[in-house]
Design a protein around this motif. Structure first.
Motif, mmCIF file in Angstrom:
data_model
loop_
_atom_site.group_PDB
_atom_site.id
_atom_site.type_symbol
_atom_site.label_atom_id
_atom_site.label_comp_id
_atom_site.label_asym_id
_atom_site.label_seq_id
_atom_site.Cartn_x
_atom_site.Cartn_y
_atom_site.Cartn_z
ATOM 1 N N ALA A 1 0.816 -1.212 0.000
ATOM 2 C CA ALA A 1 0.000 0.000 0.000
ATOM 3 C C ALA A 1 0.849 1.261 0.000
ATOM 4 O O ALA A 1 0.392 2.329 -0.416
ATOM 5 C CB ALA A 1 -0.929 0.002 1.211
ATOM 6 N N GLU A 2 2.100 1.137 0.443
ATOM 7 C CA GLU A 2 3.010 2.281 0.481
ATOM 8 C C GLU A 2 3.939 2.320 -0.727
ATOM 9 O O GLU A 2 4.877 3.119 -0.772
ATOM 10 C CB GLU A 2 3.835 2.231 1.768
ATOM 11 N N GLY A 3 3.711 1.441 -1.709
ATOM 12 C CA GLY A 3 4.481 1.512 -2.940
ATOM 13 C C GLY A 3 5.570 0.481 -3.089
ATOM 14 O O GLY A 3 6.495 0.663 -3.899
ATOM 15 N N GLU A 4 5.496 -0.613 -2.360
ATOM 16 C CA GLU A 4 6.500 -1.679 -2.486
ATOM 17 C C GLU A 4 6.589 -2.164 -3.931
ATOM 18 O O GLU A 4 5.583 -2.290 -4.626
ATOM 19 C CB GLU A 4 6.122 -2.850 -1.577
ATOM 20 N N ALA A 5 7.811 -2.459 -4.382
ATOM 21 C CA ALA A 5 8.004 -2.952 -5.744
ATOM 22 C C ALA A 5 7.634 -4.427 -5.835
ATOM 23 O O ALA A 5 7.689 -5.165 -4.850
ATOM 24 C CB ALA A 5 9.464 -2.763 -6.164
ATOM 25 N N GLU A 6 7.267 -4.851 -7.052
ATOM 26 C CA GLU A 6 6.990 -6.262 -7.273
ATOM 27 C C GLU A 6 8.232 -7.085 -6.961
ATOM 28 O O GLU A 6 9.364 -6.661 -7.185
ATOM 29 C CB GLU A 6 6.572 -6.513 -8.722
ATOM 30 N N GLY A 7 8.009 -8.287 -6.439
ATOM 31 C CA GLY A 7 9.105 -9.199 -6.184
ATOM 32 C C GLY A 7 9.634 -9.178 -4.773
ATOM 33 O O GLY A 7 10.612 -9.861 -4.475
ATOM 34 N N ALA A 8 8.993 -8.429 -3.880
ATOM 35 C CA ALA A 8 9.415 -8.413 -2.480
ATOM 36 C C ALA A 8 9.009 -9.710 -1.797
ATOM 37 O O ALA A 8 7.914 -10.229 -2.029
ATOM 38 C CB ALA A 8 8.813 -7.227 -1.746
ATOM 39 N N ILE A 9 9.902 -10.223 -0.950
ATOM 40 C CA ILE A 9 9.652 -11.452 -0.188
ATOM 41 C C ILE A 9 9.829 -11.132 1.287
ATOM 42 O O ILE A 9 10.825 -10.521 1.680
ATOM 43 C CB ILE A 9 10.662 -12.564 -0.571
ATOM 44 N N LEU A 10 8.877 -11.560 2.090
ATOM 45 C CA LEU A 10 8.979 -11.398 3.542
ATOM 46 C C LEU A 10 8.838 -12.764 4.191
ATOM 47 O O LEU A 10 7.838 -13.457 3.981
ATOM 48 C CB LEU A 10 7.893 -10.457 4.069
ATOM 49 N N VAL A 11 9.838 -13.140 4.969
ATOM 50 C CA VAL A 11 9.870 -14.446 5.633
ATOM 51 C C VAL A 11 9.902 -14.212 7.137
ATOM 52 O O VAL A 11 10.607 -13.324 7.621
ATOM 53 C CB VAL A 11 11.122 -15.255 5.220
ATOM 54 N N ALA A 12 9.150 -15.003 7.887
ATOM 55 C CA ALA A 12 9.163 -14.933 9.347
ATOM 56 C C ALA A 12 9.595 -16.270 9.924
ATOM 57 O O ALA A 12 9.163 -17.325 9.453
ATOM 58 C CB ALA A 12 7.783 -14.552 9.891
ATOM 59 N N GLU A 13 10.458 -16.214 10.930
ATOM 60 C CA GLU A 13 10.848 -17.438 11.632
ATOM 61 C C GLU A 13 9.710 -17.950 12.511
ATOM 62 O O GLU A 13 9.643 -19.136 12.831
ATOM 63 C CB GLU A 13 12.082 -17.178 12.497
ATOM 64 N N GLU A 14 8.801 -17.046 12.872
ATOM 65 C CA GLU A 14 7.655 -17.418 13.706
ATOM 66 C C GLU A 14 6.522 -16.452 13.430
ATOM 67 O O GLU A 14 6.747 -15.262 13.232
ATOM 68 C CB GLU A 14 8.030 -17.368 15.187
ATOM 69 N N GLN A 15 5.288 -16.969 13.406
ATOM 70 C CA GLN A 15 4.094 -16.142 13.250
ATOM 71 C C GLN A 15 3.179 -16.362 14.444
ATOM 72 O O GLN A 15 2.922 -17.502 14.825
ATOM 73 C CB GLN A 15 3.330 -16.492 11.973
ATOM 74 N N SER A 16 2.689 -15.271 15.002
ATOM 75 C CA SER A 16 1.784 -15.383 16.141
ATOM 76 C C SER A 16 0.324 -15.300 15.735
ATOM 77 O O SER A 16 -0.563 -15.729 16.476
ATOM 78 C CB SER A 16 2.086 -14.282 17.166
ATOM 79 N N SER A 17 0.065 -14.750 14.550
ATOM 80 C CA SER A 17 -1.327 -14.584 14.100
ATOM 81 C C SER A 17 -1.461 -14.972 12.633
ATOM 82 O O SER A 17 -2.068 -14.256 11.845
ATOM 83 C CB SER A 17 -1.785 -13.137 14.302
ATOM 84 N N GLY A 18 -0.851 -16.107 12.290
ATOM 85 C CA GLY A 18 -0.952 -16.573 10.916
ATOM 86 C C GLY A 18 -2.404 -16.792 10.536
ATOM 87 O O GLY A 18 -3.195 -17.307 11.318
ATOM 88 N N ARG A 19 -2.744 -16.365 9.299
ATOM 89 C CA ARG A 19 -4.134 -16.452 8.853
ATOM 90 C C ARG A 19 -4.259 -17.375 7.664
ATOM 91 O O ARG A 19 -3.397 -17.414 6.794
ATOM 92 C CB ARG A 19 -4.654 -15.065 8.457
ATOM 93 N N GLY A 20 -5.380 -18.093 7.645
ATOM 94 C CA GLY A 20 -5.701 -18.923 6.503
ATOM 95 C C GLY A 20 -7.053 -18.522 5.942
ATOM 96 O O GLY A 20 -7.627 -17.502 6.297
ATOM 97 N N ARG A 21 -7.542 -19.325 5.037
ATOM 98 C CA ARG A 21 -8.872 -19.085 4.496
ATOM 99 C C ARG A 21 -9.900 -19.181 5.606
ATOM 100 O O ARG A 21 -9.717 -19.861 6.604
ATOM 101 C CB ARG A 21 -9.195 -20.100 3.392
ATOM 102 N N LEU A 22 -11.021 -18.463 5.405
ATOM 103 C CA LEU A 22 -12.123 -18.450 6.362
ATOM 104 C C LEU A 22 -11.672 -17.952 7.731
ATOM 105 O O LEU A 22 -12.236 -18.311 8.758
ATOM 106 C CB LEU A 22 -12.750 -19.857 6.490
ATOM 107 N N ASP A 23 -10.628 -17.091 7.743
ATOM 108 C CA ASP A 23 -10.128 -16.468 8.967
ATOM 109 C C ASP A 23 -9.651 -17.477 9.998
ATOM 110 O O ASP A 23 -9.685 -17.223 11.202
ATOM 111 C CB ASP A 23 -11.197 -15.555 9.589
#
Length: 305
Positions: free
Chosen positions: A61-83
């Motif tokens: 939303a702030e203008g990130e370029a295509e091809g950015a990758i973000l990796v997390a070693e841990e997620q506390s609020s990972g989301r899937g389909r149907l929330d």
């Protein structure tokens, strides 16, 4: 080098004390993947976050370029389909999101999560040496040996695509080294439990991202045409849902039961119902009703970002 206070040394030792789950090497990953002319333009690895999809969508939303990758070693609020909410021990899996801005008709963007599924399943088969399958629309399945603690067909990964800025954020979550005691739900599995020849997350992540780049490039070169890019054919060939009796739990609380007979040109699952009608399903939760093995799960949850 300034000596660390004892409390900091203890904290660092605890953080990396699980030697079977070493941290990802962000610098090595960037050297391997972020190159002139490549799709991938940036790669960041963070120790922990709520959701890589949420974070990368904010950057888009702030203008990130295509091809950015973000990796997390841990997620506390990972989301899937149907929330659905999902979490896993630190460094036990791969939790990452990529940002894409396809230059094809937006009507064909619905193929992106299926494309990500094909790319991921292909990479895991080649790199981890395990048989993979796809459950429509966005789940990665493996079949663990009968003597495994998680025998039978199990879900090891999920994919979530969301519009963000002028493009799409695609999140992928994979259970890599989870033990049977760590599985979030009875129908889940992991690469380790399926007998993968490697659970080293660095080569697994590189393989998935390279496969995703190849499939995405070919799909765009074909102007998003799923036939010309062989995406529709390849997805159908690896889809464990086809040929089975399923129940589609549709938005609005209605159900549709039938045999899954095809993937149509829009990426929808086509069900042949008992009254002879072929009904395409574009969204919903799919439950496999006719098992291929005694261990076939009746439903699932999602390791997704």
């Amino acid at each position: 080098m300034t000596p660390q206070p004892p409390e900091n040394r203890d904290k660092d030792a605890g953080r990396w004390s699980d030697l079977g789950r070493p941290p990802l090497n962000a610098a090595a990953l960037r050297r391997a993947l972020v190159r002139p002319g490549a799709l991938w333009t940036a790669l960041d690895v963070v120790p922990a976050t709520g959701s890589t999809n949420t974070d990368l969508a904010a950057r888009a939303a702030e203008g990130e370029a295509e091809g950015a990758i973000l990796v997390a070693e841990e997620q506390s609020s990972g989301r899937g389909r149907l929330d659905r909410v999902w979490s896993a021990p630190p460094r036990s899996g791969l939790f990452f999101s990529v940002y894409l801005t396809p230059h094809v008709s937006v009507e064909r963007w619905g193929w992106l999560p299926l494309l990500a599924g094909v790319a991921t399943a292909t990479a895991l088969s080649q790199t981890a040496g395990i048989d993979t399958a796809l459950k429509w629309p966005n789940d990665i399945l493996v079949t663990a040996p009968e003597d495994s603690a998680a025998a039978g067909e199990r879900k090891v990964g999920g994919i979530l695509a969301e519009r963000a800025g002028p493009g799409v954020v695609i999140g992928i979550g994979l259970n890599v080294s989870l033990t049977a005691d760590e599985l979030p739900v009875p129908t889940a599995g992991s690469l380790a439990l399926a007998g993968a020849r490697t659970t080293d997350r660095d080569p697994l992540l590189r393989a998935v991202l390279r496969s995703l780049e190849r499939w995405y490039t070919d799909w765009q070169s074909a102007d998003g045409d799923p036939v010309a890019s062989r995406l529709q054919e390849t997805y159908a060939a690896g889809c464990a849902t086809l040929g089975r009796s399923v129940r589609a739990e549709l938005p609005g609380g209605t159900d549709l039961t039938g045999e899954a007979v095809a993937i149509d040109g829009d990426g929808r699952l086509v069900l042949a119902t008992a009254d002879g009608v072929q009904q395409p399903v574009g969204a919903g939760d799919i439950v496999h009703l006719r098992p291929a093995t005694p261990q076939r799960p009746e439903g699932d949850d999602s390791p997704e970002p």
